[in-house]
Scaffold this active site. Structure first.
Site, PDB file in Angstrom:
ATOM      1  N   ARG A   1      87.816  92.107  -4.961  1.00 37.05           N
ATOM      2  CA  ARG A   1      87.210  93.220  -4.203  1.00 37.05           C
ATOM      3  C   ARG A   1      87.347  93.010  -2.696  1.00 37.05           C
ATOM      4  O   ARG A   1      87.208  91.905  -2.188  1.00 37.05           O
ATOM      5  CB  ARG A   1      85.723  93.342  -4.540  1.00 37.05           C
ATOM      6  CG  ARG A   1      85.023  94.392  -3.661  1.00 37.05           C
ATOM      7  CD  ARG A   1      83.657  94.762  -4.148  1.00 37.05           C
ATOM      8  NE  ARG A   1      82.820  93.613  -4.407  1.00 37.05           N
ATOM      9  CZ  ARG A   1      81.682  93.681  -5.088  1.00 37.05           C
ATOM     10  NH1 ARG A   1      81.258  94.838  -5.547  1.00 37.05           N
ATOM     11  NH2 ARG A   1      80.968  92.592  -5.285  1.00 37.05           N
TER      12      ARG A   1
ATOM     13  N   ARG B   1      66.074  96.014 -10.993  1.00 41.03           N
ATOM     14  CA  ARG B   1      66.808  94.842 -11.467  1.00 41.03           C
ATOM     15  C   ARG B   1      65.904  93.837 -12.158  1.00 41.03           C
ATOM     16  O   ARG B   1      66.376  92.810 -12.616  1.00 41.03           O
ATOM     17  CB  ARG B   1      67.399  94.169 -10.249  1.00 41.03           C
ATOM     18  CG  ARG B   1      68.854  93.826 -10.416  1.00 41.03           C
ATOM     19  CD  ARG B   1      69.330  93.599  -9.037  1.00 41.03           C
ATOM     20  NE  ARG B   1      70.563  93.005  -8.875  1.00 41.03           N
ATOM     21  CZ  ARG B   1      71.575  93.634  -8.275  1.00 41.03           C
ATOM     22  NH1 ARG B   1      71.505  94.883  -7.937  1.00 41.03           N
ATOM     23  NH2 ARG B   1      72.657  92.978  -8.027  1.00 41.03           N
TER      24      ARG B   1
ATOM     25  N   ARG C   1      75.109  84.984 -10.242  1.00 43.88           N
ATOM     26  CA  ARG C   1      74.681  86.398 -10.319  1.00 43.88           C
ATOM     27  C   ARG C   1      74.644  86.848 -11.776  1.00 43.88           C
ATOM     28  O   ARG C   1      73.742  87.591 -12.189  1.00 43.88           O
ATOM     29  CB  ARG C   1      75.636  87.286  -9.499  1.00 43.88           C
ATOM     30  CG  ARG C   1      75.406  87.138  -7.994  1.00 43.88           C
ATOM     31  CD  ARG C   1      76.644  87.501  -7.188  1.00 43.88           C
ATOM     32  NE  ARG C   1      76.989  88.904  -7.213  1.00 43.88           N
ATOM     33  CZ  ARG C   1      78.162  89.381  -6.796  1.00 43.88           C
ATOM     34  NH1 ARG C   1      79.079  88.564  -6.318  1.00 43.88           N
ATOM     35  NH2 ARG C   1      78.391  90.667  -6.841  1.00 43.88           N
TER      36      ARG C   1
ATOM     37  N   ARG D   1      82.982  90.150   0.580  1.00 50.53           N
ATOM     38  CA  ARG D   1      81.562  89.802   0.606  1.00 50.53           C
ATOM     39  C   ARG D   1      81.367  88.295   0.447  1.00 50.53           C
ATOM     40  O   ARG D   1      82.105  87.650  -0.298  1.00 50.53           O
ATOM     41  CB  ARG D   1      80.829  90.544  -0.525  1.00 50.53           C
ATOM     42  CG  ARG D   1      80.306  91.898  -0.085  1.00 50.53           C
ATOM     43  CD  ARG D   1      79.791  92.745  -1.204  1.00 50.53           C
ATOM     44  NE  ARG D   1      78.921  92.092  -2.163  1.00 50.53           N
ATOM     45  CZ  ARG D   1      78.367  92.702  -3.211  1.00 50.53           C
ATOM     46  NH1 ARG D   1      78.574  93.996  -3.388  1.00 50.53           N
ATOM     47  NH2 ARG D   1      77.602  92.053  -4.051  1.00 50.53           N
TER      48      ARG D   1
ATOM     49  N   LYS E   1      79.222  99.911 -10.262  1.00 48.56           N
ATOM     50  CA  LYS E   1      78.062 100.739  -9.879  1.00 48.56           C
ATOM     51  C   LYS E   1      78.323 101.449  -8.548  1.00 48.56           C
ATOM     52  O   LYS E   1      78.104 102.649  -8.422  1.00 48.56           O
ATOM     53  CB  LYS E   1      76.790  99.877  -9.771  1.00 48.56           C
ATOM     54  CG  LYS E   1      76.413  99.158 -11.057  1.00 48.56           C
ATOM     55  CD  LYS E   1      75.139  98.341 -10.920  1.00 48.56           C
ATOM     56  CE  LYS E   1      75.233  97.193  -9.943  1.00 48.56           C
ATOM     57  NZ  LYS E   1      76.151  96.097 -10.343  1.00 48.56           N
TER      58      LYS E   1
HETATM   59  P1  AP5 Z   1      81.950  97.848  -7.463  1.00 49.71           P
HETATM   60  O1  AP5 Z   1      81.866  99.308  -7.612  1.00 49.71           O
HETATM   61  O2  AP5 Z   1      81.859  97.277  -6.100  1.00 49.71           O
HETATM   62  O3  AP5 Z   1      80.947  97.113  -8.496  1.00 49.71           O
HETATM   63  P2  AP5 Z   1      79.356  96.929  -8.459  1.00 49.71           P
HETATM   64  O4  AP5 Z   1      78.861  97.133  -9.845  1.00 49.71           O
HETATM   65  O5  AP5 Z   1      78.760  97.760  -7.381  1.00 49.71           O
HETATM   66  O6  AP5 Z   1      79.302  95.387  -8.138  1.00 49.71           O
HETATM   67  P3  AP5 Z   1      78.357  94.591  -7.131  1.00 49.71           P
HETATM   68  O7  AP5 Z   1      78.990  93.224  -6.963  1.00 49.71           O
HETATM   69  O8  AP5 Z   1      78.088  95.356  -5.881  1.00 49.71           O
HETATM   70  O9  AP5 Z   1      77.058  94.440  -7.956  1.00 49.71           O
HETATM   71  P4  AP5 Z   1      75.936  93.432  -7.765  1.00 49.71           P
HETATM   72  O10 AP5 Z   1      74.910  94.000  -8.620  1.00 49.71           O
HETATM   73  O11 AP5 Z   1      76.291  92.023  -8.044  1.00 49.71           O
HETATM   74  O12 AP5 Z   1      75.704  93.407  -6.165  1.00 49.71           O
HETATM   75  P5  AP5 Z   1      74.670  94.144  -5.215  1.00 49.71           P
HETATM   76  O13 AP5 Z   1      75.330  94.449  -3.945  1.00 49.71           O
HETATM   77  O14 AP5 Z   1      73.989  95.233  -5.941  1.00 49.71           O
HETATM   78  O15 AP5 Z   1      83.349  97.388  -8.124  1.00 49.71           O
HETATM   79  C1  AP5 Z   1      83.733  96.022  -8.158  1.00 49.71           C
HETATM   80  C2  AP5 Z   1      85.250  95.926  -8.020  1.00 49.71           C
HETATM   81  O16 AP5 Z   1      85.849  96.507  -9.182  1.00 49.71           O
HETATM   82  C3  AP5 Z   1      85.826  96.691  -6.819  1.00 49.71           C
HETATM   83  O17 AP5 Z   1      86.880  95.959  -6.277  1.00 49.71           O
HETATM   84  C4  AP5 Z   1      86.328  98.013  -7.416  1.00 49.71           C
HETATM   85  O18 AP5 Z   1      87.419  98.562  -6.704  1.00 49.71           O
HETATM   86  C5  AP5 Z   1      86.720  97.579  -8.826  1.00 49.71           C
HETATM   87  N1  AP5 Z   1      86.539  98.630  -9.818  1.00 49.71           N
HETATM   88  C6  AP5 Z   1      85.483  99.476  -9.945  1.00 49.71           C
HETATM   89  N2  AP5 Z   1      85.632 100.301 -10.987  1.00 49.71           N
HETATM   90  C7  AP5 Z   1      86.823  99.966 -11.550  1.00 49.71           C
HETATM   91  C8  AP5 Z   1      87.553 100.458 -12.682  1.00 49.71           C
HETATM   92  N3  AP5 Z   1      87.069 101.468 -13.451  1.00 49.71           N
HETATM   93  N4  AP5 Z   1      88.736  99.884 -12.990  1.00 49.71           N
HETATM   94  C9  AP5 Z   1      89.228  98.854 -12.225  1.00 49.71           C
HETATM   95  N5  AP5 Z   1      88.596  98.354 -11.136  1.00 49.71           N
HETATM   96  C10 AP5 Z   1      87.404  98.896 -10.810  1.00 49.71           C
HETATM   97  O19 AP5 Z   1      73.588  93.008  -4.967  1.00 49.71           O
HETATM   98  C11 AP5 Z   1      73.938  91.850  -4.199  1.00 49.71           C
HETATM   99  C12 AP5 Z   1      72.735  90.920  -4.096  1.00 49.71           C
HETATM  100  O20 AP5 Z   1      71.649  91.594  -3.422  1.00 49.71           O
HETATM  101  C13 AP5 Z   1      72.119  90.453  -5.415  1.00 49.71           C
HETATM  102  O21 AP5 Z   1      72.801  89.329  -5.963  1.00 49.71           O
HETATM  103  C14 AP5 Z   1      70.684  90.119  -4.980  1.00 49.71           C
HETATM  104  O22 AP5 Z   1      70.633  88.907  -4.310  1.00 49.71           O
HETATM  105  C15 AP5 Z   1      70.394  91.229  -3.975  1.00 49.71           C
HETATM  106  N6  AP5 Z   1      69.808  92.436  -4.631  1.00 49.71           N
HETATM  107  C16 AP5 Z   1      70.391  93.662  -4.734  1.00 49.71           C
HETATM  108  N7  AP5 Z   1      69.588  94.517  -5.384  1.00 49.71           N
HETATM  109  C17 AP5 Z   1      68.472  93.813  -5.686  1.00 49.71           C
HETATM  110  C18 AP5 Z   1      67.283  94.157  -6.388  1.00 49.71           C
HETATM  111  N8  AP5 Z   1      67.087  95.386  -6.893  1.00 49.71           N
HETATM  112  N9  AP5 Z   1      66.340  93.195  -6.537  1.00 49.71           N
HETATM  113  C19 AP5 Z   1      66.512  91.958  -6.028  1.00 49.71           C
HETATM  114  N10 AP5 Z   1      67.622  91.559  -5.378  1.00 49.71           N
HETATM  115  C20 AP5 Z   1      68.593  92.495  -5.200  1.00 49.71           C
HETATM  116 MG    MG Z   2      77.758  97.338  -5.566  1.00 49.71          MG
END
Ligand code: AP5
Ligand code: MG
Length: 239
Positions: free
Chosen positions: A148, A108, A192, A181, A33
């Site tokens: 990552r 979410r 997660r 992270r 994402k």
């Molecule tokens: P990356 O682009 O970083 O993936 P991502 O989908 O953004 O993964 P996240 O871990 O950030 O998602 P998440 O939903 O768990 O965490 P968030 O920060 O939103 O890519 C991942 C890796 O893959 C990287 O190393 C990249 O280089 C690689 N990659 C990407 N594309 C690729 C490809 N095509 N091929 C190969 N490699 C590739 O949320 C964290 C926490 O915050 C949650 O657990 C929760 O506690 C809280 N939170 C966030 N939003 C909310 C909400 N709306 N409501 C309640 N709590 C929330």
């Molecule tokens: Mg992310």
């Protein structure tokens, strides 16, 4: 070669003049994402609004929201809807969102989705959302999450397997030491994924039912995935 450069430049300018509206990037942890949001920012010049990044900012700055979010995020649980909705409302009030924005990791829960739908329905002249659901299988996600690394200065996302920096452990752009992270461990990833299956998968169904929805295979090169997202958003906007 040189004759095509002005065409490329004018193509980019044209894209930055249109209003893509709100785009939702949905998908499990690690589907890409954040990576794809940054590609769309380059394409359309609209902001990425990542609720995860905003919450990490609050955590790092020791705000009250950050103190509440810290433990939940470190355990892989979701932050309460009301707190997240208020944080998103503040961000959406900024004028850079007028042509559109990319919501990365929000909504979410169904409660967050209903809040967003209602807010957009009450805005005069608002463009309906396009929802993009990115799919990648579990084992690939685990490898992505544990591999990552992030730049703490500019936020560039790397991966030690798939997208390593030129110099190990160092950001190509800023030269800063890359960080991992706190929630990028195998144990927290498993939690997660449980939160995702229980609370976020119904949000994907919700937007699927509403239409203006596309499912994209995220297990391909980054550029192939972004090309498909851009084409889908243009197609859905035109329909
Ligand atoms: P990356 O682009 O970083 O993936 P991502 O989908 O953004 O993964 P996240 O871990 O950030 O998602 P998440 O939903 O768990 O965490 P968030 O920060 O939103 O890519 C991942 C890796 O893959 C990287 O190393 C990249 O280089 C690689 N990659 C990407 N594309 C690729 C490809 N095509 N091929 C190969 N490699 C590739 O949320 C964290 C926490 O915050 C949650 O657990 C929760 O506690 C809280 N939170 C966030 N939003 C909310 C909400 N709306 N409501 C309640 N709590 C929330
Ligand atoms: Mg992310």
């Amino acid at each position: 070669m040189s004759s095509s450069l002005p065409e490329i430049a004018s193509g980019r300018e044209a894209e930055q003049a249109i209003a893509p509206g709100p785009i939702l990037l949905l998908g499990a942890p690690g589907v890409g994402k954040g990576t794809q949001a940054k590609e769309l920012v380059k394409m359309w010049g609209i902001p990425q609004i990542s609720t995860g990044d905003l919450l990490r900012f609050h955590k790092d700055h020791g705000t009250e929201l950050g103190r509440i979010a810290k433990g939940l995020m470190e355990r892989g649980e979701l932050v309460p809807d009301d707190l997240v909705n208020d944080m998103v409302a503040d961000r959406l009030a900024r004028p850079d969102t007028l042509r559109g924005y990319i919501l990365d990791g929000f909504p979410r829960t169904l409660n967050q989705a209903n809040w967003l739908d209602e807010r957009l329905a009450n805005e005069t002249g608002s463009i309906p959302v396009v929802a993009v659901s990115i799919q990648v299988d579990y084992n690939q996600l685990l490898r992505r999450i544990t591999g990552r690394r992030n730049c703490p200065v500019c936020g560039t996302i790397y991966n030690i397997y798939a997208k390593p920096p030129g110099v190990e452990g160092t950001c190509d752009v800023e030269g800063a030491a890359l960080v991992q992270r706190a929630d990028d461990t195998e144990a927290v990833f498993a939690q997660r994924m449980k939160s995702y299956a229980a609370l976020t998968a119904p949000v994907v169904d919700h937007y699927h039912t509403q239409g203006r929805f596309v499912e994209v295979d995220g297990d391909r090169p980054i550029e192939a995935v972004s090309d498909e997202i851009v084409a889908a958003v243009k197609r859905l906007r035109a329909s």
